[in-house]
Design an enzyme around this catalytic site. Sequence first.
Site, PDB file in Angstrom:
ATOM      1  N   GLN A  84      -0.093  -3.249  -9.257  1.00  0.00           N
ATOM      2  CA  GLN A  84      -0.787  -2.060  -9.553  1.00  0.00           C
ATOM      3  C   GLN A  84      -0.214  -1.456 -10.513  1.00  0.00           C
ATOM      4  O   GLN A  84       1.237  -1.386 -10.790  1.00  0.00           O
ATOM      5  CB  GLN A  84      -1.438  -1.343  -8.678  1.00  0.00           C
ATOM      6  CG  GLN A  84      -0.428  -0.878  -7.562  1.00  0.00           C
ATOM      7  CD  GLN A  84      -0.958  -0.374  -6.063  1.00  0.00           C
ATOM      8  OE1 GLN A  84      -2.049  -0.177  -6.124  1.00  0.00           O
ATOM      9  NE2 GLN A  84      -0.099  -0.538  -5.360  1.00  0.00           N
ATOM     10  N   ASP A 141       3.187   6.462   0.039  1.00  0.00           N
ATOM     11  CA  ASP A 141       3.772   7.802  -0.309  1.00  0.00           C
ATOM     12  C   ASP A 141       4.385   8.447   1.049  1.00  0.00           C
ATOM     13  O   ASP A 141       5.310   9.451   1.009  1.00  0.00           O
ATOM     14  CB  ASP A 141       2.482   8.821  -0.694  1.00  0.00           C
ATOM     15  CG  ASP A 141       1.226   8.955   0.447  1.00  0.00           C
ATOM     16  OD1 ASP A 141       1.508   9.698   1.466  1.00  0.00           O
ATOM     17  OD2 ASP A 141       0.301   8.179   0.291  1.00  0.00           O
ATOM     18  N   ASP A 161       3.702  -1.663   4.231  1.00  0.00           N
ATOM     19  CA  ASP A 161       2.991  -1.535   2.834  1.00  0.00           C
ATOM     20  C   ASP A 161       3.512  -2.622   1.976  1.00  0.00           C
ATOM     21  O   ASP A 161       4.602  -3.101   2.019  1.00  0.00           O
ATOM     22  CB  ASP A 161       3.725  -0.468   2.370  1.00  0.00           C
ATOM     23  CG  ASP A 161       2.618   0.281   1.006  1.00  0.00           C
ATOM     24  OD1 ASP A 161       2.870  -0.292  -0.028  1.00  0.00           O
ATOM     25  OD2 ASP A 161       1.937   1.005   1.307  1.00  0.00           O
ATOM     26  N   ASP A 191       2.434  -7.765   3.151  1.00  0.00           N
ATOM     27  CA  ASP A 191       0.929  -7.914   3.092  1.00  0.00           C
ATOM     28  C   ASP A 191       0.520  -7.266   4.624  1.00  0.00           C
ATOM     29  O   ASP A 191       0.800  -7.780   5.682  1.00  0.00           O
ATOM     30  CB  ASP A 191       0.444  -9.262   2.905  1.00  0.00           C
ATOM     31  CG  ASP A 191      -1.111  -9.060   2.633  1.00  0.00           C
ATOM     32  OD1 ASP A 191      -1.901  -9.031   3.887  1.00  0.00           O
ATOM     33  OD2 ASP A 191      -1.723  -9.085   1.688  1.00  0.00           O
ATOM     34  N   GLY A 192      -0.392  -6.285   4.760  1.00  0.00           N
ATOM     35  CA  GLY A 192      -0.635  -5.579   5.971  1.00  0.00           C
ATOM     36  C   GLY A 192      -1.779  -6.559   6.581  1.00  0.00           C
ATOM     37  O   GLY A 192      -1.435  -6.553   7.634  1.00  0.00           O
ATOM     38  N   ASP A 246      -3.957   3.492   6.113  1.00  0.00           N
ATOM     39  CA  ASP A 246      -4.408   4.316   5.079  1.00  0.00           C
ATOM     40  C   ASP A 246      -4.129   3.422   3.682  1.00  0.00           C
ATOM     41  O   ASP A 246      -3.167   3.552   2.979  1.00  0.00           O
ATOM     42  CB  ASP A 246      -2.972   5.418   4.914  1.00  0.00           C
ATOM     43  CG  ASP A 246      -3.100   6.282   3.867  1.00  0.00           C
ATOM     44  OD1 ASP A 246      -4.185   6.455   3.170  1.00  0.00           O
ATOM     45  OD2 ASP A 246      -1.981   6.870   3.475  1.00  0.00           O
ATOM     46  N   SER A 247      -5.158   2.696   3.482  1.00  0.00           N
ATOM     47  CA  SER A 247      -5.249   1.982   2.339  1.00  0.00           C
ATOM     48  C   SER A 247      -6.069   2.650   1.029  1.00  0.00           C
ATOM     49  O   SER A 247      -6.720   3.657   1.238  1.00  0.00           O
ATOM     50  CB  SER A 247      -6.163   0.840   2.693  1.00  0.00           C
ATOM     51  OG  SER A 247      -7.378   0.986   3.047  1.00  0.00           O
TER      52      SER A 247
END
Length: 468
Positions: A84, A141, A161, A191-192, A246-247
């Site tokens: 991203q 974050d 994450d 990968d979650g 928290d995606s």
Amino acid sequence: MRTTSSTLSSLSTLEPLNAFLKQQQLGEPNIPFYQHHHDLQHHQRPDQHQQPPPQVVGERIDETGFTQSIAVSQLLLDTQSPYQRIQVFQAAKPYFGKLLVLDGVLQLAEGDAAAYNEMLAHVALLQHPNPQRVLVIGGGDGHVVTEVLKHPTVTHVDHVDLDETVIRVCQEWFPQWAYRNNPRVQLHITDGAAYCRNYATTLQQQEQEQQEQQQGQSHNQTSNSASSSLSSSSLLLDYYDVIIQDSSDPWTTSDGGRPLPSSVLYTPEHMQNVYQMLDPDHGIFVFQAEMLQIPSDLQGVALWRQSALKAGFTRSRYGSISIGSYPTGQIGFLLCEKTRLLLPLEKDSQILAQDDEEEEEESSNMNTSTTSFAAPMAAPSNHRFLYYEKGNNKNEKIRNPTMTRNRVYPQEEPDDDDDMTKRMSSIQERFRALPTKYYHPALQTAAFVLPLWAHQAIYGDDSEENAY
């Protein structure tokens, strides 16, 4: 499925961000700011000096025609990870501070990030009587993990994450949420969804082995390599008490038209894996659940809630958060519980209302509506754990959950007032140790009270006891 196998255990030993980006050969394209679509000069008096429109970052919701933006003064970082685009802006006014933007979507603003991250962490952790093991999926974050670490009962946090670059960028530009060298945290760059799938499979294998041992079956009868490696391993996996997801936005697609990585975290398969990873007695799953005033988001909330219930959770509720930097000034989460731990207000409005017929006859003259409002102030704080319901059978009321999996939980209300004070474990007491900006105990129930139209869209014909 994109998966990175590396695991980071000590962030302080990593190379600086600039060197990392250079090593990854990730460029920093000169992408212009998003421009505000309004003609601001129209709102100025003719004799005023004409100023050019401010540079802004923002989002436009096509299905509603809603646009929201924040004026910015500087683009601090613009880079591309394997997954991203990552941008960091400085807001034009001090209120919002620095902004983190992923693939053109605002993820957080320093000024009000506490609203979302505190609610995602503290509501779930305080709903659990004794959270020790926590999994955080996403949240590169580091803010959610930082909030989790404020709870002294938490002994271990796995942080998963996918995008290592996001983590490094946030360490550089948002250092207040970096948890470097914290012995309670293990960071996994992977990968979650894959992490949860593998974890759930391994737990099933462990349970199967334990059952075979109890039945007197020999390990020699199990020949597959996975079971063999499990038998010889002394570090068996354990259940999580709380899983926080928290995606990013599951609906948004990247510039190339492909779904973003977070979309796999909202599938029924993933919900089932998460359910299997949680402690059977008091497991709690909370995840970001988008906005009420966007029609497609609201439909998604109802769909995700049904997926959670089908996975086995006894209750799934939507909690609302007020946050100015997000479109429509609101975002929410779904809190999914394996066992229904009821707060004093919930106990009065649900458990007492469903008592045996004989008890109902004896208290027929009681004004239940008045009682439900008075209870939070009058009831002893350890009432929070006096009653809970397990399973889908409303008549199955279990009292005195004294110990599960070597975890000590509060017992029934003692007769002696001194003992009651010593054994008191309430949200208020635990909250006193939490430095927060947005969360306070009243939101433990108030966050789940929704406007009628939203309540009907999410819960449909379900009884109110499944919502509050």
